[in-house]
Design a protein around this motif. Structure first.
Motif, short mmCIF file in Angstrom:
data_model
loop_
_atom_site.label_atom_id
_atom_site.label_comp_id
_atom_site.label_asym_id
_atom_site.label_seq_id
_atom_site.Cartn_x
_atom_site.Cartn_y
_atom_site.Cartn_z
N VAL A 143 39.85 55.52 37.39
CA VAL A 143 41.01 54.67 37.68
C VAL A 143 40.60 53.20 37.68
CG1 VAL A 143 42.76 54.09 39.41
CG2 VAL A 143 42.12 56.48 39.03
N PHE A 144 39.51 52.89 38.33
CA PHE A 144 39.05 51.50 38.35
C PHE A 144 38.74 50.98 36.95
CE2 PHE A 144 38.27 51.99 42.95
CZ PHE A 144 38.73 50.77 43.39
N GLU A 145 38.13 51.83 36.14
CA GLU A 145 37.75 51.40 34.79
C GLU A 145 38.95 51.09 33.91
OE1 GLU A 145 35.22 54.59 33.58
OE2 GLU A 145 33.39 53.64 34.38
N ARG A 146 40.13 51.66 34.25
CA ARG A 146 41.34 51.40 33.48
C ARG A 146 42.05 50.12 33.91
NH1 ARG A 146 42.63 56.82 34.81
NH2 ARG A 146 44.53 56.10 35.87
N ASP A 147 41.64 49.52 35.03
CA ASP A 147 42.31 48.33 35.54
C ASP A 147 41.26 47.24 35.79
OD1 ASP A 147 43.56 46.40 37.43
OD2 ASP A 147 45.23 47.83 37.38
N VAL A 148 41.22 46.26 34.89
CA VAL A 148 40.20 45.21 34.96
C VAL A 148 40.32 44.41 36.25
CG1 VAL A 148 39.34 43.10 33.87
CG2 VAL A 148 40.08 45.02 32.44
N SER A 149 41.57 44.10 36.65
CA SER A 149 41.77 43.29 37.84
C SER A 149 41.25 44.00 39.09
CB SER A 149 43.26 42.98 38.01
OG SER A 149 43.50 42.28 39.21
N LEU A 150 41.55 45.30 39.21
CA LEU A 150 41.06 46.07 40.36
C LEU A 150 39.53 46.15 40.36
CD1 LEU A 150 43.49 49.11 40.79
CD2 LEU A 150 43.08 47.25 42.39
N SER A 151 38.95 46.33 39.18
CA SER A 151 37.50 46.42 39.07
C SER A 151 36.84 45.13 39.55
CB SER A 151 37.09 46.71 37.63
OG SER A 151 37.59 47.95 37.20
N TYR A 152 37.41 44.01 39.12
CA TYR A 152 36.87 42.70 39.52
C TYR A 152 36.93 42.55 41.05
CZ TYR A 152 36.90 37.69 40.49
OH TYR A 152 36.66 36.45 41.02
N LYS A 153 38.08 42.92 41.63
CA LYS A 153 38.25 42.78 43.07
C LYS A 153 37.31 43.71 43.84
CE LYS A 153 43.03 41.24 42.67
NZ LYS A 153 44.46 41.62 42.76
N LEU A 154 37.08 44.90 43.31
CA LEU A 154 36.16 45.84 43.96
C LEU A 154 34.75 45.27 43.99
CD1 LEU A 154 35.47 48.67 45.12
CD2 LEU A 154 35.05 49.39 42.75
N LEU A 155 34.29 44.76 42.85
CA LEU A 155 32.93 44.21 42.78
C LEU A 155 32.78 42.98 43.68
CD1 LEU A 155 32.24 44.62 38.95
CD2 LEU A 155 31.21 45.93 40.83
N ARG A 156 33.83 42.17 43.70
CA ARG A 156 33.79 40.99 44.55
C ARG A 156 33.72 41.39 46.02
NH1 ARG A 156 38.62 36.44 44.93
NH2 ARG A 156 37.61 35.10 46.46
N TYR A 157 34.50 42.40 46.39
CA TYR A 157 34.50 42.88 47.77
C TYR A 157 33.15 43.47 48.14
CZ TYR A 157 36.15 45.44 51.93
OH TYR A 157 36.31 45.92 53.21
N ALA A 158 32.60 44.30 47.26
CA ALA A 158 31.31 44.96 47.54
C ALA A 158 30.17 43.96 47.68
CB ALA A 158 31.00 45.97 46.44
N ASN A 159 30.29 42.82 46.99
CA ASN A 159 29.25 41.79 47.04
C ASN A 159 29.54 40.69 48.05
OD1 ASN A 159 27.17 42.36 44.88
ND2 ASN A 159 29.01 42.50 43.64
N SER A 160 30.60 40.85 48.84
CA SER A 160 30.98 39.79 49.78
C SER A 160 29.91 39.61 50.85
CB SER A 160 32.33 40.10 50.42
OG SER A 160 32.27 41.28 51.19
#
Length: 406
Positions: free
Chosen positions: A226-243
């Motif tokens: 699911v994440f791989e199909r949505d670029v915006s969600l993927s970006y937000k996930l990585l940003r959150y994980a690296n916060s």
């Protein structure tokens, strides 16, 4: 020690948060008229000074707090700063020289004063120079009486009218037309208009993620897909994980790595946060806060409630309980489009099961209906102190999560 408290939002004309009214009790059992206004205010001041800061409840917005003549005379308002307090003069106080002197003194010290549940009398004109806000009970006041109030304060440009107990958008719009600038009530927690519409691709992706994280066992491959199909969600996930809050020593660079590193609890919170803040950016922020408070409260208290409720299911049920208002669509129509478990749909649509009772409990907490809270807590075999603790912590958690999203 935890205090039962409800914070009821006060919104401006643009439906932005202006302040909260705080309603405190030292337990669910202390319901008016079993304690008087002096005791209620005293306990509130004690709570704010020794158990918690006012900002813990208000997110640094002003707090409307009720004061009786006795508590005004004892100087209780001055235990809080002018920035964090709006002094709300209870409607039970009769206008007189003593009250006028106290109001003038507080005004000169920089405090904002409001008259609660105002009923017009000519004698109140002496108070107008020191009053910033007049609160009008929408349910108990006629249009003719409102017009009379407006005429009385016409030469006092600094006074704002606040409409209390606004429960629908129709009432909000009518009050707006009558010149009200501030609004208190739960109109924002109902759909503004009923209409059928399709969910956006991003909303559908979020719905899939909500469904996947409601399962007892996570399907990592399905979630990654699911994440791989949505670029915006993927970006937000990585940003959150690296916060910075996680204090990672090395950077997380892939979706799978982020999912594994975050773990189930943090992933669920992230998805809930993304859903709440992105489902409809045009809705009042307080609606999103309410959904998140409900989610966190239901998750936390579910472990102690009867019925063997899964915490992940409870979280999602609370989060989805306001989806009709968030998307401005009938609840049954929205839930038909979302792949949620039948247990959640039964709680939201049919109002059945322990999940439904949990929702009812948090709804009554929001409205400070303490007697109903007491009955519902007993029915769920919940300890009252734990209920208070879970609700307080849910509000604090929500404010923290939303501050990180800004």
């Amino acid at each position: 020690m935890y205090f039962y408290a409800a914070r009821q939002p006060i919104l401006d004309k643009e439906k932005n948060l202006y302040a909260y009214e705080l309603l405190f009790r030292d337990s669910i059992d202390n319901v008016f008229p079993e304690i008087d206004g002096n005791e209620a205010t005293s306990k509130m001041i004690e709570a704010s000074q020794f158990n918690m800061g006012i900002s813990d409840f208000t997110g640094n917005k002003p707090a409307f707090i009720n004061f009786t003549l006795d508590t005004l005379n004892k100087g209780y308002p001055e235990m809080l700063t002018t920035e964090e307090l709006v002094v709300e003069v209870l409607e039970t106080i009769k206008p007189g020289k003593k009250l006028l002197s106290l109001c003038k003194a507080l005004f000169e010290k920089g405090y904002t004063l409001a008259l609660d549940d105002y009923e017009h009398q000519n004698v109140w004109a002496h108070f107008y120079p020191y009053i910033k806000i007049i609160k009008v009970d929408w349910k108990a006041t006629t249009v003719e009486e409102i017009v009379q109030i407006k005429k009385a304060i016409a030469s006092f440009d600094h006074i704002q009218l606040l409409a209390e107990k606004i429960e629908t958008y129709e009432e909000y719009n009518q009050a707006l037309e009558l010149g009200f600038e501030l609004f208190q009530g739960f109109f924002f927690a109902k759909p503004e208009m009923i209409k059928a519409k399709n969910l956006s691709p991003s909303q559908m992706a979020m719905a899939e993620l909500l469904y996947e994280t409601s399962k007892p066992d996570l399907d990592l491959a399905a979630i990654t897909s699911v994440f791989e199909r949505d670029v915006s969600l993927s970006y937000k996930l990585l940003r959150y994980a690296n916060s910075a809050m996680f204090k990672r020593r090395s950077e997380i660079s892939t979706i799978k790595q982020a999912l594994v590193t975050l773990g189930f609890a943090e992933l669920k919170r992230f998805i809930g946060l993304m859903f709440a803040t992105n489902a409809n950016p045009d809705k009042p922020s307080e609606l999103i806060k309410s959904a998140m408070v409900r989610a966190k409260f239901c998750e936390t208290i579910s472990a102690d409630a009867k019925g063997n409720i899964q915490s992940s299911i409870a979280f999602l049920t609370g989060l989805m309980s306001l989806i009709d208002a968030i998307l401005d669509e009938e609840l049954t129509s929205v839930l038909e489009k979302l792949p949620l478990t039948q247990e959640i749909k039964d709680a939201l649509i049919n109002k059945t099961g322990a999940l439904s009772e949990l929702l009812s409990l948090v709804e009554q907490l929001e409205k400070a209906n303490w007697q109903s809270c007491n009955e519902l807590a007993e029915g769920l075999n919940l300890d009252k102190a734990n209920v208070a603790k879970a609700f307080n912590e849910a509000m604090s958690w929500t404010d923290e999560q939303l501050s990180m999203a800004q």
